[in-house]
Scaffold this motif. Sequence first.
Motif, mmCIF file in Angstrom:
data_model
loop_
_atom_site.group_PDB
_atom_site.id
_atom_site.type_symbol
_atom_site.label_atom_id
_atom_site.label_comp_id
_atom_site.label_asym_id
_atom_site.label_seq_id
_atom_site.Cartn_x
_atom_site.Cartn_y
_atom_site.Cartn_z
ATOM 1 N N ASP A 1 -14.437 61.656 -40.948
ATOM 2 C CA ASP A 1 -14.297 60.221 -40.875
ATOM 3 C C ASP A 1 -15.356 59.656 -41.948
ATOM 4 O OD1 ASP A 1 -14.956 57.936 -39.125
ATOM 5 O OD2 ASP A 1 -14.642 58.942 -37.134
ATOM 6 N N ALA A 2 -14.344 58.357 -41.998
ATOM 7 C CA ALA A 2 -14.951 57.118 -42.984
ATOM 8 C C ALA A 2 -16.166 56.859 -42.478
ATOM 9 C CB ALA A 2 -13.973 56.359 -43.346
ATOM 10 N N ARG A 3 -15.936 56.747 -40.887
ATOM 11 C CA ARG A 3 -17.620 55.808 -40.640
ATOM 12 C C ARG A 3 -18.934 57.081 -41.055
ATOM 13 N NH1 ARG A 3 -15.314 55.468 -34.210
ATOM 14 N NH2 ARG A 3 -15.030 57.427 -35.103
ATOM 15 N N SER A 4 -18.718 57.722 -41.567
ATOM 16 C CA SER A 4 -19.897 59.090 -41.588
ATOM 17 C C SER A 4 -20.615 58.263 -43.027
ATOM 18 C CB SER A 4 -19.253 59.995 -41.590
ATOM 19 O OG SER A 4 -18.248 61.009 -43.171
ATOM 20 N N ARG A 5 -18.834 57.631 -44.087
ATOM 21 C CA ARG A 5 -19.838 57.092 -45.118
ATOM 22 C C ARG A 5 -20.951 55.783 -45.323
ATOM 23 N NH1 ARG A 5 -17.454 56.594 -50.428
ATOM 24 N NH2 ARG A 5 -15.213 57.570 -49.439
ATOM 25 N N SER B 1 -17.261 62.745 -46.020
ATOM 26 C CA SER B 1 -17.066 64.287 -45.158
ATOM 27 C C SER B 1 -19.108 64.909 -44.548
ATOM 28 C CB SER B 1 -16.635 65.793 -45.310
ATOM 29 O OG SER B 1 -15.479 65.272 -45.645
ATOM 30 N N SER B 2 -19.482 64.980 -43.185
ATOM 31 C CA SER B 2 -21.481 65.477 -43.097
ATOM 32 C C SER B 2 -21.017 66.802 -42.222
ATOM 33 C CB SER B 2 -21.630 64.020 -42.936
ATOM 34 O OG SER B 2 -20.892 63.194 -41.802
ATOM 35 N N TYR B 3 -21.976 66.711 -42.056
ATOM 36 C CA TYR B 3 -22.426 67.673 -40.696
ATOM 37 C C TYR B 3 -23.154 66.822 -39.329
ATOM 38 C CZ TYR B 3 -21.215 71.819 -43.193
ATOM 39 O OH TYR B 3 -20.308 72.405 -44.631
ATOM 40 N N ALA B 4 -22.416 67.073 -38.263
ATOM 41 C CA ALA B 4 -23.482 66.169 -36.927
ATOM 42 C C ALA B 4 -23.801 67.323 -36.127
ATOM 43 C CB ALA B 4 -22.044 65.106 -36.527
ATOM 44 N N PRO B 5 -25.273 66.871 -35.233
ATOM 45 C CA PRO B 5 -25.137 68.247 -34.068
ATOM 46 C C PRO B 5 -24.069 67.770 -33.066
ATOM 47 C CG PRO B 5 -27.430 66.523 -34.655
ATOM 48 C CD PRO B 5 -26.081 66.365 -36.237
ATOM 49 N N ALA B 6 -23.699 69.080 -32.481
ATOM 50 C CA ALA B 6 -22.431 69.480 -31.788
ATOM 51 C C ALA B 6 -23.176 67.999 -30.702
ATOM 52 C CB ALA B 6 -22.075 70.252 -31.576
ATOM 53 N N ARG B 7 -23.937 68.748 -29.967
ATOM 54 C CA ARG B 7 -24.975 67.799 -28.641
ATOM 55 C C ARG B 7 -24.281 65.817 -29.002
ATOM 56 N NH1 ARG B 7 -29.051 69.076 -31.764
ATOM 57 N NH2 ARG B 7 -30.854 67.410 -32.295
ATOM 58 N N VAL C 1 -25.269 59.540 -36.363
ATOM 59 C CA VAL C 1 -23.994 59.269 -35.673
ATOM 60 C C VAL C 1 -24.019 58.926 -34.987
ATOM 61 C CG1 VAL C 1 -22.907 61.694 -33.956
ATOM 62 C CG2 VAL C 1 -23.938 62.535 -36.221
ATOM 63 N N GLU C 2 -24.575 58.402 -33.750
ATOM 64 C CA GLU C 2 -24.046 57.275 -33.163
ATOM 65 C C GLU C 2 -24.252 55.796 -33.323
ATOM 66 O OE1 GLU C 2 -27.779 57.421 -30.670
ATOM 67 O OE2 GLU C 2 -27.579 59.229 -29.303
ATOM 68 N N ALA C 3 -24.852 55.780 -34.255
ATOM 69 C CA ALA C 3 -24.098 54.650 -35.168
ATOM 70 C C ALA C 3 -22.660 54.617 -36.006
ATOM 71 C CB ALA C 3 -24.918 54.270 -36.807
ATOM 72 N N ALA C 4 -22.841 55.637 -36.230
ATOM 73 C CA ALA C 4 -21.356 55.888 -37.277
ATOM 74 C C ALA C 4 -19.848 55.992 -35.998
ATOM 75 C CB ALA C 4 -21.536 57.025 -38.207
ATOM 76 N N LEU C 5 -20.307 56.124 -34.714
ATOM 77 C CA LEU C 5 -19.182 56.419 -34.432
ATOM 78 C C LEU C 5 -19.252 54.943 -33.227
ATOM 79 C CD1 LEU C 5 -19.779 60.418 -32.851
ATOM 80 C CD2 LEU C 5 -18.325 59.715 -34.298
ATOM 81 N N ASN C 6 -20.118 54.457 -33.321
ATOM 82 C CA ASN C 6 -20.443 53.291 -32.510
ATOM 83 C C ASN C 6 -19.765 51.340 -33.596
ATOM 84 O OD1 ASN C 6 -20.726 54.616 -30.624
ATOM 85 N ND2 ASN C 6 -22.707 54.072 -30.232
#
Length: 270
Positions: free
Chosen positions: A163-167, A174-180, A264-269
């Motif tokens: 996801d471009a937001r993970s940049r 591309s990065s690894y994020a906890p499934a939870r 992850v929360e910051a990137a997805l929001n």
Amino acid sequence: MSYSSNAVSRLPLDLFSPQISTPIAPAAVALPRSAPLTRSPRLTRRYEIAYLADDGSVECETRAAPAVREIEEAFSAFARGTVIATADGPVAVEDIVPGMVALTTEGRSERITWIGSMTLFPNCSIPGVSPAKMTRITADAFGVGRPMPDLVLGPRARLLLRDARSRMATGVESSYAPARCFVDGVSIIEVTPVAPVTVFHLVLEQQGSVRAAGLEIESFHPGSDFGDRVDPQLSAEFLGLFPHLKGFAEFGPMCHPRLSVREVEAALNY
């Protein structure tokens, strides 16, 4: 018959042996005020490992090691029944044998050199041990066939987030994020097993993303700074679970960077 309270207090507490419990001193015995304090029993767990030996044979062992997050992470990504893409076709994780070749999202075919498993128990009453939490990802939660069918992941599983937001956090897409982190209570839910469940993890010759039911899951790697984060004793106990490796450097480089829960929360929001 009486026992030394100091000797008993040093016994490890095995999560798989209900008959071993925290020692309780007889009520009639009182320790002198000057008696030194003793450490609480150390929780241990039994781990199952299978690995490729130097001669190419497969060795299987059961080992006891501390029941701590740093070690349990190496055993808790895939629930029993998870289907892994291999060069021989889809194979259930519990049927995988070291030496098989996994197909990675990165387009490589990587030999599986190690597989580990442990059993999670529900409603654990041992102090300091919280109930196991799994992540169920329902069919098509991330798009058509992602996953298919439902996929149940262990407490320490990480998904490959493209996801471009993970940049924002890693500088790459591309990065690894906890499934939870993706739990939404609808298509991705947190579940607590009501019966013992076996969870697994895999080590590849070169780390990559394992394809499982249409999703990409990180193969195990302790992290590039593991040896610096833990004390020497824990490092030695950890490496003892990977007899085919001579040191942390032999895990090789990580395939993608990792995101923390907060990142992850910051990137997805975003």
